[in-house]
Design a protein around this motif. Sequence first.
Motif, PDB file in Angstrom:
ATOM      1  N   PHE A  96       2.577   1.653  -3.443  1.00 21.62           N
ATOM      2  CA  PHE A  96       1.658   2.136  -4.479  1.00 21.62           C
ATOM      3  C   PHE A  96       1.282   3.596  -4.264  1.00 21.62           C
ATOM      4  CE2 PHE A  96       0.222  -2.495  -5.029  1.00 21.62           C
ATOM      5  CZ  PHE A  96       1.123  -2.677  -6.063  1.00 21.62           C
ATOM      6  N   LEU A  97       1.197   4.035  -3.007  1.00 19.98           N
ATOM      7  CA  LEU A  97       0.928   5.449  -2.747  1.00 19.98           C
ATOM      8  C   LEU A  97       2.070   6.321  -3.252  1.00 19.98           C
ATOM      9  CD1 LEU A  97      -0.699   5.562   0.814  1.00 19.98           C
ATOM     10  CD2 LEU A  97      -1.717   6.311  -1.335  1.00 19.98           C
ATOM     11  N   VAL A  98       3.308   5.894  -3.002  1.00 15.02           N
ATOM     12  CA  VAL A  98       4.459   6.660  -3.486  1.00 15.02           C
ATOM     13  C   VAL A  98       4.478   6.689  -5.009  1.00 15.02           C
ATOM     14  CG1 VAL A  98       6.976   6.815  -3.501  1.00 15.02           C
ATOM     15  CG2 VAL A  98       5.794   6.167  -1.410  1.00 15.02           C
ATOM     16  N   ILE A  99       4.115   5.573  -5.643  1.00 21.59           N
ATOM     17  CA  ILE A  99       4.024   5.546  -7.114  1.00 21.59           C
ATOM     18  C   ILE A  99       2.937   6.511  -7.588  1.00 21.59           C
ATOM     19  CG2 ILE A  99       3.415   4.114  -9.102  1.00 21.59           C
ATOM     20  CD1 ILE A  99       4.739   1.764  -7.688  1.00 21.59           C
ATOM     21  N   GLY A 100       1.808   6.567  -6.852  1.00 25.47           N
ATOM     22  CA  GLY A 100       0.757   7.517  -7.205  1.00 25.47           C
ATOM     23  C   GLY A 100       1.230   8.961  -7.100  1.00 25.47           C
ATOM     24  N   PHE A 101       2.010   9.269  -6.057  1.00 27.45           N
ATOM     25  CA  PHE A 101       2.571  10.611  -5.923  1.00 27.45           C
ATOM     26  C   PHE A 101       3.551  10.907  -7.058  1.00 27.45           C
ATOM     27  CE2 PHE A 101       1.923  10.016  -1.118  1.00 27.45           C
ATOM     28  CZ  PHE A 101       0.618  10.448  -1.230  1.00 27.45           C
ATOM     29  N   PHE A 102       4.276   9.883  -7.496  1.00 28.01           N
ATOM     30  CA  PHE A 102       5.191  10.059  -8.630  1.00 28.01           C
ATOM     31  C   PHE A 102       4.416  10.430  -9.892  1.00 28.01           C
ATOM     32  CE2 PHE A 102       7.181   8.339 -12.443  1.00 28.01           C
ATOM     33  CZ  PHE A 102       8.454   8.895 -12.384  1.00 28.01           C
ATOM     34  N   LEU A 103       3.269   9.778 -10.104  1.00 31.74           N
ATOM     35  CA  LEU A 103       2.457  10.079 -11.289  1.00 31.74           C
ATOM     36  C   LEU A 103       1.917  11.514 -11.233  1.00 31.74           C
ATOM     37  CD1 LEU A 103       0.509   6.707 -11.681  1.00 31.74           C
ATOM     38  CD2 LEU A 103       2.477   7.509 -12.999  1.00 31.74           C
TER      39      LEU A 103
ATOM     40  N   THR B 135       0.840  -1.204   0.000  1.00 31.17           N
ATOM     41  CA  THR B 135       0.000   0.000   0.000  1.00 31.17           C
ATOM     42  C   THR B 135       0.869   1.246   0.000  1.00 31.17           C
ATOM     43  OG1 THR B 135      -1.675  -1.195   1.259  1.00 31.17           O
ATOM     44  CG2 THR B 135      -1.861   1.190   1.195  1.00 31.17           C
ATOM     45  N   ARG B 136       1.906   1.230   0.828  1.00 31.37           N
ATOM     46  CA  ARG B 136       2.833   2.358   0.899  1.00 31.37           C
ATOM     47  C   ARG B 136       3.555   2.552  -0.433  1.00 31.37           C
ATOM     48  NH1 ARG B 136       6.020   5.013   4.829  1.00 31.37           N
ATOM     49  NH2 ARG B 136       8.056   5.624   4.015  1.00 31.37           N
TER      50      ARG B 136
END
Length: 400
Positions: free
Chosen positions: A127-134, A124-125
């Motif tokens: 994927f959240l960081v990947i979302g912030f990257f996007l 979860t952590r």
Amino acid sequence: MCFRCCHSLLRKPVNLLYDPYRYRAFLIFYSIDMALFIIRLALVSNDLSANAPTTKDYLIPILIFDLIASVTLIICNSIYIVMRHCVVGLFDIKPSNQFIWRLATMTCFRFDFSIEHPQLILLTRVFLVIGFFLLRFMCFVIGASCSARFKSQCTAYTVFAAFTLANLLIIIVVEFIHYFRLWTYNPTKITNNPMGTKFTNISSAAVIEKTHRCHLRFIHYSMINDQNAPGFGRSLCSKGAECRSESLHHQLIYHSLESSRQVPNIINDNDGKSTVIAFYETTKENMFKIVQNGFPNGDNLPLEQSIFFTPSIKSNLDIDKAILCVRINLGRFEVIDNSPVNLNQYFQGADGLKDTIYVTSESRFYLRMTGQIEKWIVMVSRETKVNDHLENNYYVGCFS
């Protein structure tokens, strides 16, 4: 602090599987990320103050997306630093507020499948960081479009946004290493120890690379429920004794080792379950033999009658002891009230009369065949010296 972390990382080859090095890497790259955010915020605010209506359509979305992606990270990391170094580190207090820990570790989104399979929680952590990257990438694209159209606007922002993306990519890599470090833990490895120390008393054999097909993994003692629950014998699982999960990971991380939650249903045959989770305590040396070769006598051969499994076990193990949390296929089973039991009268013959005997007076399962043991997870006792010592402080709060 950041300078000291950089010096300690750069003075020798970095092995990010070593927990202190990885934590320092987090401090360095997240500090760089915060500094770059402050610069970007100043640049976009300066461009907005020019009050050019033609660029507002670009600058406002940039500001909104960047604030969402950056402020969230800063808040979560700040809470974690305060909780870990002040609340836990200075006052030696174990916080019981689950929401704060979940927010601090960015594991606040919990679903039924992640509770059933706790190894997914740390993802979860990630994927959240990947979302912030996007979101940051969208800011970079919008800024590049604005710079290409209006030349003098957003050019500096776009340059710093590019550096931010590169830095965040490194953070994502470190986050993945942080995830795999926990779920590929092997106490016999020496590569994750920068000192290269090998405790010869851990096993006479070499480092265990190939394990038995039923062995799922080793789990560090700090991960189990009894090390993290707010009270003795309490379970982190909200369902408590009513839980019907057959996941070994869920059993260890969310239920007390001393709670035999599945036994009443087995005795009363309420749900007709054919499997049960049980425990086997043994010495460290025998445990490593089982991890490599399986239980004595191998598949499709009778299991040694001296081996038995219990539905619960004490959480405070002696030094050089190990627990195997196993999932057992009961097959044809019978419940017997008293011992001693003549197992031969049940297990004798090619097929035997029964596959499993449960003795209620001793709370023990006896199995006829080793093939009934489907899977297991191993936990080594707390004080046992191992080659690879996982620093549990770096995962505190992740499974609260």
